[in-house]
Design a protein around this motif. Sequence first.
Motif, short mmCIF file in Angstrom:
data_model
loop_
_atom_site.label_atom_id
_atom_site.label_comp_id
_atom_site.label_asym_id
_atom_site.label_seq_id
_atom_site.Cartn_x
_atom_site.Cartn_y
_atom_site.Cartn_z
N ILE A 19 64.69 44.81 30.78
CA ILE A 19 65.23 46.08 31.26
C ILE A 19 64.95 47.14 30.21
O ILE A 19 65.15 46.88 29.04
CB ILE A 19 66.73 45.94 31.50
CG1 ILE A 19 66.99 44.89 32.58
CG2 ILE A 19 67.38 47.24 31.86
CD1 ILE A 19 68.43 44.52 32.76
N ALA A 38 69.32 48.71 33.83
CA ALA A 38 70.75 48.42 33.76
C ALA A 38 71.54 49.54 34.43
O ALA A 38 71.20 50.71 34.28
CB ALA A 38 71.19 48.26 32.31
N SER A 81 74.86 43.92 37.85
CA SER A 81 74.88 45.15 37.03
C SER A 81 73.50 45.66 36.67
O SER A 81 73.31 46.30 35.65
CB SER A 81 75.71 44.93 35.76
OG SER A 81 77.03 44.60 36.10
N VAL A 82 72.53 45.37 37.52
CA VAL A 82 71.16 45.87 37.33
C VAL A 82 70.76 46.58 38.62
O VAL A 82 70.97 46.07 39.72
CB VAL A 82 70.17 44.73 37.03
CG1 VAL A 82 68.75 45.24 36.92
CG2 VAL A 82 70.58 43.99 35.76
#
Length: 109
Positions: A19, A38, A81-82
């Motif tokens: 990320i 993220a 949470s991405v």
Amino acid sequence: MFFKNPAGTAVLLAGVFTIPRLLEREVGGQTLIYRKEAGDSDISGDYNVYDTEKEVDADGRDAVLKGNRGKYKLAVFTSCSVSYSLYCENGLSENKLVAVITEIVLYVA
């Protein structure tokens, strides 16, 4: 890295990338742009206005598809949470785009 899924579309193995990530690939005569970062917001960078915006369930995860005339060019969704976005230059049917999202989610969950 892409592979073909049962729906006949190319699928990105998202879990192997760090990320944030932007990846552009030519697959089957169509450019796919994949983004991963993220957070939990729309990271697509696509500010076009589409005729259709539809919320769908992609293997238990909410995704928003955007497109015109039955072809969806953009999908945005989150997992663990991405944030993800997938832009398809020529568009895909709802079923094919959901299949691609499901495959991506399988490799990042």
